[in-house]
Write a protein that holds these residues in place. Structure first.
Motif: not given
Length: 236
Positions: A89, A160-161, A163
């Motif tokens: 992440k 950022k999302n 993952w």
């Protein structure tokens, strides 16, 4: 040798049945919840056992099976990379990628090239009637996923999302592999190509649904944060 094959087959069937049940249950459970994590781990370990036993059976003398090899290797890659991405992440913030992650992707890349070339040259044989076509299709899909891996390993993802989307994609794809194997082995009515690729078509739609759902949710959250920031700035 036959005793070993039988033992592997029993473990394969038990693990496959577990994966077929745990996978869909994990999908409908609340993401991040205790039940989701439990069924997700159960699915992961079951599918890894499925993959190990499949590849082992496929390479035993007198039991060579391109079908088991393709499904086994592809399933192992999907669920392992889908599980590992939960530990990546921090890539957008400069987190380093471990050798394990590179090994998973590069191993799949090597097999993907082998599957594609073997399928194009007819090297996969004629079992199930369409295994050469499927070898090319699955190999191509795997290669595209590996390229995506390389990009996020060498350049920090902008989202950022990332993952979450990768986790959803890989784990549902693992479910697709499990259902494909079940359908192909037990199919007695559908054309072989439909049995092989039908779950992929349906599963892709499911992946699209969940990815769209969470992307919309993320956008709404960002819009709400921006609105709060504007209100605070206006009041200051």
């Amino acid at each position: 040798m036959e005793i070993l094959f039988t033992a592997l087959l029993i473990m394969h069937v038990i693990a496959g049945t577990t994966g077929l049940i745990a996978g869909p249950v994990s999908m409908v459970n609340k993401k991040g919840g205790r039940q989701h994590r439990f069924t997700g781990k159960l699915f992961f370990y079951a599918m890894m056992l499925v993959s190990v036993t499949a590849v082992s059976m496929a390479t035993l003398p007198h039991h060579h099976s391109p079908f088991l090899l393709i499904i086994g290797v592809f399933s192992a890659y999907l669920v392992s990379s889908g599980y590992r991405v939960l530990y990546l992440k921090g890539l957008p913030k400069g987190q380093k990628v471990l050798s394990l992650d590179w090994a998973i992707s590069l191993t799949m890349a090597a097999f993907a090239v082998y599957f594609i070339l073997s399928g194009l040259t007819g090297g996969m044989g004629s079992s199930f009637g369409s295994v050469n076509v499927v070898s090319v299709v699955f190999g191509s899909i795997a290669l595209l996923l590996v390229v995506k891996d390389m990009r996020k390993y060498t350049k920090a993802p902008a989202d950022k999302n990332f993952w979450l989307y990768d986790h959803i994609t890989r784990m549902i794809a693992g479910n697709i592999a499990a259902f494909t194997a079940f359908l192909v082995v037990n199919n007695s009515m559908l054309p072989p190509v439909v049995a092989w690729l039908g779950p992929t078509v349906i599963g892709t739609a499911v992946i699209s649904f969940f990815i769209t759902k969470y992307k919309l949710k993320a956008r709404k959250g960002s819009a709400k944060d921006e609105l709060v920031t504007v209100k605070i700035a206006a009041g200051s």
